[in-house]
Scaffold this active site. Structure first.
Site, PDB file in Angstrom:
ATOM      1  N   LYS A 177      16.259  21.778 -12.238  1.00  0.00           N
ATOM      2  CA  LYS A 177      15.628  20.477 -12.419  1.00  0.00           C
ATOM      3  C   LYS A 177      16.520  19.431 -13.071  1.00  0.00           C
ATOM      4  O   LYS A 177      17.284  19.714 -13.983  1.00  0.00           O
ATOM      5  CB  LYS A 177      14.380  20.638 -13.285  1.00  0.00           C
ATOM      6  CG  LYS A 177      13.290  21.435 -12.615  1.00  0.00           C
ATOM      7  CD  LYS A 177      12.543  20.609 -11.602  1.00  0.00           C
ATOM      8  CE  LYS A 177      11.508  19.786 -12.337  1.00  0.00           C
ATOM      9  NZ  LYS A 177      10.770  18.943 -11.411  1.00  0.00           N
ATOM     10  N   HIS A 232       0.836  -1.218   0.000  1.00  0.00           N
ATOM     11  CA  HIS A 232       0.000   0.000   0.000  1.00  0.00           C
ATOM     12  C   HIS A 232       0.863   1.258   0.000  1.00  0.00           C
ATOM     13  O   HIS A 232       0.432   2.310   0.455  1.00  0.00           O
ATOM     14  CB  HIS A 232      -0.955   0.040   1.194  1.00  0.00           C
ATOM     15  CG  HIS A 232      -1.695  -1.252   1.426  1.00  0.00           C
ATOM     16  ND1 HIS A 232      -2.927  -1.510   0.867  1.00  0.00           N
ATOM     17  CD2 HIS A 232      -1.343  -2.371   2.109  1.00  0.00           C
ATOM     18  CE1 HIS A 232      -3.316  -2.733   1.221  1.00  0.00           C
ATOM     19  NE2 HIS A 232      -2.370  -3.279   1.978  1.00  0.00           N
ATOM     20  N   SER A 290      14.688  21.262 -17.214  1.00  0.00           N
ATOM     21  CA  SER A 290      13.454  21.952 -17.551  1.00  0.00           C
ATOM     22  C   SER A 290      13.809  23.197 -18.339  1.00  0.00           C
ATOM     23  O   SER A 290      14.888  23.769 -18.170  1.00  0.00           O
ATOM     24  CB  SER A 290      12.725  22.313 -16.263  1.00  0.00           C
ATOM     25  OG  SER A 290      11.948  23.469 -16.439  1.00  0.00           O
ATOM     26  N   GLU A 298      10.437   7.748 -17.422  1.00  0.00           N
ATOM     27  CA  GLU A 298       9.063   8.244 -17.660  1.00  0.00           C
ATOM     28  C   GLU A 298       8.595   7.871 -19.066  1.00  0.00           C
ATOM     29  O   GLU A 298       7.446   7.474 -19.272  1.00  0.00           O
ATOM     30  CB  GLU A 298       9.006   9.760 -17.486  1.00  0.00           C
ATOM     31  CG  GLU A 298       9.060  10.204 -16.037  1.00  0.00           C
ATOM     32  CD  GLU A 298       9.146  11.719 -15.909  1.00  0.00           C
ATOM     33  OE1 GLU A 298       8.173  12.401 -16.273  1.00  0.00           O
ATOM     34  OE2 GLU A 298      10.189  12.216 -15.472  1.00  0.00           O
TER      35      GLU A 298
END
Ligand code: ARG
Length: 474
Positions: free
Chosen positions: A299, A172, A293, A306
Site C-alpha cells: 500500500k 455527476h 499500511s 485525506e
C-alpha cells in the site's frame, strides 16, 4: 486476566486553592474551579500582543499626564525583561493568576513595583483581551494570506506545464467533455483568490481598536484612543464601548473565511485521492506525502490529502462553536468569551499547516497525461461537439442532440468511440455530416474550440494564468 487501567485524574473538587486574589472574597476557589476558569495554559499565546498593547496604553497614559514619564520608563524596562523571559522560556506562568494578562501584570509589579500597579489605569481586561486578539489575529491573517498566495503560485506553475494536457471533465462524476488539466487547476486558483479577498475584507474589521472601552462604559481618564490606535497600527477605534468589549464578529468572520479555505483544500484533496486511485491513475503523489499500511505491504496511501479533508471538519466545528458562543450573550463582556481562543488558535494552526503542505504537494503532483487522455476516449466526451457541429450546419440544437444520442448508442453497442465510426455510418444519423467532422471529434480539437474567456482552450488557460500572475504581482 485483568487488564491494568491507567490512573484516573484525582478529584480535587473540594481542595481549596492556595489563595483568593482579592480582598472582596472570604473564601478561595477550589482547585477544580481554579483549573476550570484559568485560561493561561492557552492564552499565553497572546503574550507578545498583550505586551505590545500595554506599551501603547502606557505611552498614551504618559502623554496625557495620567502617569509620569518615570513610570513609563519603568514599564518599558520591565516589559523588556518580561519579553526576554518569555523568549527564553523562563517566564513562570502561574495558573493561580488565571490568564496571560494577570500573569504579565503580576510579573511587572514584581519587577518594577508601583509603576507596574499604575499600568492598568483606565483599562480593563475586557478591552485588553479584545485588543490582544485583534493584534494577534491581524498578523496571522497576513501570514495565512502569504501561504494562500504561495499555493496559488504552485498551482499556476503546474497549470502552465499542463495547459495542453487533456483530461476528462466530469459532471455527476461521469465523463462530460474534454478539458485542459491546467484549466482544472486554475479553477482552484479562482477559489483561492476569493479566499484571499475574503481575508483582506475581514482584516479591515479586525483592525479596529477596542482599548479605551475599559470594562464596558469607557473611562473617566482623559485618554487618547486615536493615539493608541495609531501606535498599534489600527485603522481606527471601535466606536461603541459596549460593542468594543463584547464583539467577536471579527473572529467568526475569520473562522468562516478559514472554513471556506479548508472546504476548497478538501475538495482538491478529494480529487487528488481519487485521481491517485489505481482505477483512475491520473496522477501519483511523491512518497513523502504518503504512508503505507501496517498489514498490506503493497500500500501507498494518500494520507496527507485525506487528513486535510478530515481537518476541514474541525474548522467547520470551530465556526459553529463560535457562532453558538455568541448567540445567547447579553451585552457587554461575559466570561463565555474566554472560550473564543482555542477554536481561533486551532483554526489558525490548521489552516496554516494545510496551506503550507498543500503548496508543496501541488508543486509536485506526478501527472499521467496518457491515462487522462485514455479516459477521455472512453467516455464519448466529444458528443456535444458533434451536436454543435450539426447546429453550425443548420440543424436545430434539440434535433442535433437527438441525432448524436442515437449515434452514441450505436457506437457503444459496437464498443467504439464516435471518432471510430466511418463517415458513412455517421451520415446515417444526419446527412449534414461532412468529412470535416473528425476535426471536432478529437479531444484536443474539442478543447481548442472553447476559446473565449473562461473556456478550456489551452490558449485561454495561458491567458488566465497570466492574469493571475499579474494579480499576484509575479
Ligand atoms: N481571560 C479573559 C478572557 O479571555 C480575560 C478577560 C476577563 N475579564 C473579566 N472581567 N473576567 O476573556
Amino acid at each position: 486476566m485483568s487488564i491494568p487501567q491507567p490512573p484516573t485524574s484525582p478529584d480535587t473538587s473540594d481542595i481549596p486553592a492556595a489563595k483568593a486574589w482579592s480582598g472582596r472574597f472570604s473564601e478561595p476557589v477550589t482547585e477544580l474551579v481554579k483549573r476550570f476558569t484559568a485560561s493561561v495554559t492557552f492564552d499565553k499565546r497572546l503574550a507578545y500582543a498583550d505586551i505590545q498593547g500595554s506599551l501603547a496604553h502606557a505611552a498614551m497614559l504618559a502623554r496625557v499626564g495620567v502617569i509620569s514619564p518615570a513610570d513609563l520608563a519603568d514599564i518599558n524596562r520591565g516589559m523588556a525583561i518580561i519579553r526576554q523571559e518569555i523568549d527564553a522560556g523562563t517566564f513562570d506562568w502561574d495558573l493561580a493568576r488565571e490568564d496571560v494578562h494577570m500573569n504579565i501584570e503580576a510579573r511587572l509589579i514584581t519587577l518594577i513595583g508601583d509603576a507596574g500597579k499604575r499600568l492598568h489605569t483606565g483599562r480593563s481586561r475586557n478591552d485588553q483581551v479584545a485588543t490582544d486578539i485583534r493584534l494577534w489575529l491581524r498578523d496571522e491573517i497576513d501570514m495565512i494570506t502569504e501561504r494562500l498566495r504561495s499555493l496559488q503560485l504552485a498551482l499556476l506553475d503546474m497549470a502552465e506545464k499542463h495547459a495542453d494536457t487533456i483530461m476528462p471533465g466530469f459532471t455527476h462524476l461521469q465523463v462530460a467533455q474534454p478539458i485542459s488539466f491546467g484549466h482544472h487547476l486554475m479553477a482552484y486558483v479562482e477559489m483561492l483568490s476569493r479566499d484571499e479577498a475574503r481575508l483582506d475584507d475581514c482584516r479591515k474589521r479586525v483592525n479596529r481598536l477596542p482599548l479605551g472601552a475599559a470594562a464596558l462604559a469607557g473611562t473617566s481618564y482623559p485618554i487618547d484612543r486615536d493615539n493608541v490606535a495609531q501606535t498599534l497600527g489600527f485603522d481606527g477605534v471601535c466606536e461603541n464601548s459596549l460593542d468594543a468589549v463584547s464583539d467577536r464578529d471579527f473572529a467568526i468572520e475569520f473562522v468562516s473565511a478559514a472554513a471556506l479555505i479548508m472546504t476548497h483544500l478538501s475538495r482538491f484533496s478529494e480529487e487528488l485521492i481519487s485521481w491517485m486511485s489505481q482505477s483512475v491513475a491520473f496522477i501519483d503523489l511523491p512518497d513523502r506525502f504518503c504512508y503505507s499500511s501496517s498489514i498490506m505491504p503493497q500500500k501507498k496511501n494518500p494520507d496527507v490529502p485525506e487528513l486535510i479533508r478530515g481537518k476541514t471538519g474541525r474548522v467547520n466545528g470551530h465556526l459553529v462553536a463560535l457562532l453558538t458562543l455568541m448567540k445567547g450573550q447579553p451585552l457587554a463582556y461575559n466570561k463565555d468569551n474566554q472560550e473564543d481562543k482555542e477554536p481561533l488558535f486551532d483554526t489558525v494552526d490548521t489552516v496554516r499547516d494545510s496551506l503550507t503542505i498543500m503548496a508543496d504537494l501541488a508543486a509536485n503532483i506526478i501527472v499521467r497525461p496518457e491515462n487522462m487522455r485514455a479516459a477521455v476516449m472512453k467516455g464519448f466526451a466529444t458528443a456535444t461537439d458533434l451536436a454543435d457541429y450539426l447546429v453550425k450546419k443548420g440543424l436545430a440544437f434539440r434535433d442535433a442532440h437527438e441525432a448524436v444520442a442515437t449515434a452514441v448508442r450505436a457506437a457503444a453497442e459496437s464498443s467504439r468511440g464516435l471518432e471510430e465510426l466511418s463517415l458513412d455510418e455517421l451520415r446515417k444519423f444526419s446527412p449534414l455530416v461532412g468529412d470535416d467532422v473528425y476535426l471536432v471529434l478529437t479531444p484536443e480539437g474539442s478543447a481548442a474550440l472553447r476559446n473565449h474567456i473562461g473556456g478550456t482552450a489551452p490558449e485561454q488557460v495561458r491567458a488566465a494564468i497570466s492574469r493571475a500572475r499579474n494579480r499576484l504581482g509575479q
